[in-house]
Scaffold this active site. Structure first.
Site, PDB file in Angstrom:
ATOM      1  N   GLN A 251       0.841  -1.193   0.000  1.00 40.73           N
ATOM      2  CA  GLN A 251       0.000   0.000   0.000  1.00 40.73           C
ATOM      3  C   GLN A 251       0.880   1.248   0.000  1.00 40.73           C
ATOM      4  OE1 GLN A 251      -3.265   0.329  -0.259  1.00 40.73           O
ATOM      5  NE2 GLN A 251      -3.813  -1.838  -0.186  1.00 40.73           N
TER       6      GLN A 251
ATOM      7  N   TYR B 160      -5.383 -12.913  -2.804  1.00 43.05           N
ATOM      8  CA  TYR B 160      -4.551 -11.836  -3.357  1.00 43.05           C
ATOM      9  C   TYR B 160      -3.765 -11.217  -2.199  1.00 43.05           C
ATOM     10  CZ  TYR B 160      -8.171 -12.371  -6.961  1.00 43.05           C
ATOM     11  OH  TYR B 160      -9.056 -12.875  -7.873  1.00 43.05           O
TER      12      TYR B 160
ATOM     13  N   GLU C 272      -1.588 -15.994  -3.297  1.00 44.77           N
ATOM     14  CA  GLU C 272      -1.041 -14.867  -4.064  1.00 44.77           C
ATOM     15  C   GLU C 272      -0.497 -15.377  -5.392  1.00 44.77           C
ATOM     16  OE1 GLU C 272       0.438 -11.702  -5.828  1.00 44.77           O
ATOM     17  OE2 GLU C 272      -0.830 -11.563  -4.026  1.00 44.77           O
TER      18      GLU C 272
ATOM     19  N   ASP D  25      -8.674  -9.011  -1.499  1.00 47.78           N
ATOM     20  CA  ASP D  25      -8.025  -7.736  -1.836  1.00 47.78           C
ATOM     21  C   ASP D  25      -7.443  -7.830  -3.246  1.00 47.78           C
ATOM     22  OD1 ASP D  25      -6.847  -5.245  -1.789  1.00 47.78           O
ATOM     23  OD2 ASP D  25      -5.204  -5.824  -0.460  1.00 47.78           O
TER      24      ASP D  25
ATOM     25  N   CYS E 297      -9.666  -1.077  -4.559  1.00 51.30           N
ATOM     26  CA  CYS E 297      -9.112   0.228  -4.927  1.00 51.30           C
ATOM     27  C   CYS E 297      -9.817   0.806  -6.147  1.00 51.30           C
ATOM     28  CB  CYS E 297      -7.612   0.132  -5.189  1.00 51.30           C
ATOM     29  SG  CYS E 297      -7.167  -0.991  -6.540  1.00 51.30           S
TER      30      CYS E 297
END
Length: 440
Positions: free
Chosen positions: A267, A296, A320, A363, A390
């Protein structure tokens, strides 16, 4: 810059993507750097006759809104760029608005996307980060630059190949600006990324290069960048070579420490890791003994917090797709036997493993997760999904997929983690219609 057509327009409502909507002779024009209600002169940036819509930058404000303020970054100011005959650099397209106005506009956009794409009517407020600076500057811990023909740092205009030389980056944390990279000759380098960690150690300067071997010039660059680690990264081969210092930065969130290597995702707002971790735990309310998936998962930011909460009697499946990020996660979570770290595509892992889960943290990247992943999650027995997003458009689309599976949007928080840009981050809880809140 080649002379392009100019128009005088009255600006309409904001639209997702950093634009406002205007019309000219029946054609929609998406205008950046304007505010609703303003009358502006624009320079068209994309205007093919057969295009469904055109794009433009506001270059002269004929009747300004009372919400307009002076832009904090001259190179990103479209009006100043117009006087120079160039485009503004991208990355600060909301800088002409007061911060409170930016958040109000973002809330309007989020509400519109949610209503249009998922048929959910929800009042949205965009929360400022508690320790945000009054001017909304100095928050980026990751910054990327192009390199121009003279070997100096530059940035692109929005959807443009045009390069504008830069000599500062006001959105970046002081540790990045303090390196003085504007004075370095990066000839032989394709692009430059800089990351400043919150833990021990110096910033990392990542040189993007092509070809199988590094030139002597590139190898010697590290000597001209004191106070930083320097590494060379070839995106084609995936190779990462240390030139000076180390190839990673350290991040600290609460009691957990993380290693983030090279181009690995983290982030970018200095406060985002803690803000989002707190929001995830507050929304999910994980309890000891529960089985939770972190999808993720990146370098393990949420995985570590979940592992702390569910304890050794529980289990965290951390998935991931990036091999490098998954490798970091293995280092960061070493010794936690109740964490299962899997590298691979989320949909493939869920399809093959068919885990039974109490809850899921999701995410995904900006494109969202998609129907196949939603179908796999809703079939895993989970009673709660915590979705971190996002992008309001892909989030709203995925909410509609959950709705098709009998789930609905419960709580929703939206954070202003990207001041002076149109971006925002949301944390939402989704539940099946018959589910009771997890842990409550």
């Amino acid at each position: 810059m080649t002379q392009t057509p100019e128009l005088e327009l009255t600006i309409g409502p904001p639209a997702h993507g950093g634009h406002c909507v205007a019309r000219h002779e029946g054609r929609v024009i998406f205008v950046r750097h304007a505010l609703p209600g303003e009358v502006v002169k624009v320079r068209l940036t994309e205007y093919d006759d057969d295009a469904r819509f055109w794009r433009a930058d506001a270059t002269d404000i004929l009747r300004p809104s009372g919400d307009r303020v002076n832009h904090p970054w001259p190179l990103a100011d479209a009006v100043l760029a117009g006087t120079r005959g160039t485009r503004p650099v991208g990355g600060a397209e909301f800088g002409h608005m007061d911060l409170a106005v930016q958040r109000r506009v973002k809330a309007d956009i989020f509400e519109e996307q949610l209503a249009r794409l998922s048929k959910v009517e929800r009042s949205v407020s965009v929360e400022a980060v508690p320790d945000e600076s009054p001017d909304g500057l100095g928050w980026r811990t990751r910054v990327g630059f192009a390199v121009d023909s003279s070997g100096h740092l530059a940035m692109h205009g929005h959807r443009s190949t045009e390069l504008v030389p830069v000599a500062d980056m006001p959105l970046a944390v002081p540790a990045i600006n303090g390196l003085g990279l504007w004075n370095v000759d990066f000839t032989g380098v394709d692009a430059v990324e800089v990351a400043a960690g919150s833990g021990e150690g110096e910033p990392l300067v990542l040189l993007t290069v092509s070809g199988d071997t590094l030139s002597r010039t590139v190898r010697s660059l590290a000597e001209g960048i004191p106070g930083a680690s320097v590494a060379a990264w070839n995106p084609e081969s995936g190779s990462l070579q240390r030139l000076q210092g180390r190839t990673w930065v350290q991040e600290i969130v609460g009691e957990n420490r993380f290693r983030v290597t090279g181009e690995g995702f983290w982030q970018i707002h200095r406060s985002a890791p803690q803000v989002l971790t707190d929001a995830v735990l507050d929304g999910l309310q994980p309890e000891p003994g529960q089985r939770v998936a972190d999808l993720y998962a990146g370098a393990g930011l949420f995985t570590a917090a979940l592992a702390d909460r569910v304890g050794e009697s529980g289990m965290v499946l951390s998935v991931e797709g990036s091999p490098a990020a998954s490798k970091d996660a293995r280092r960061n979570l070493h010794g936690r036997a109740h964490v299962d770290i899997v590298q691979g595509k989320v949909e493939k892992v869920l399809r093959e493993r068919r885990p039974h889960l109490d809850a899921v943290v999701l995410d995904p990247p900006r494109a969202g997760t998609g129907r196949e992943v939603v179908r796999a999650i809703t079939g895993a027995g989970a009673k709660c999904v915590l979705y971190v997003s996002c992008d309001p458009a892909s989030f709203a689309r995925d909410v509609s997929y959950f709705a098709d599976a009998g789930w609905s949007l419960d709580t929703l928080r939206v954070f202003d983690l990207y001041p002076h840009t149109h971006h925002m981050e949301s944390v939402a809880v989704l539940r099946p219609h018959t589910a009771a809140p997890v842990g409550r």
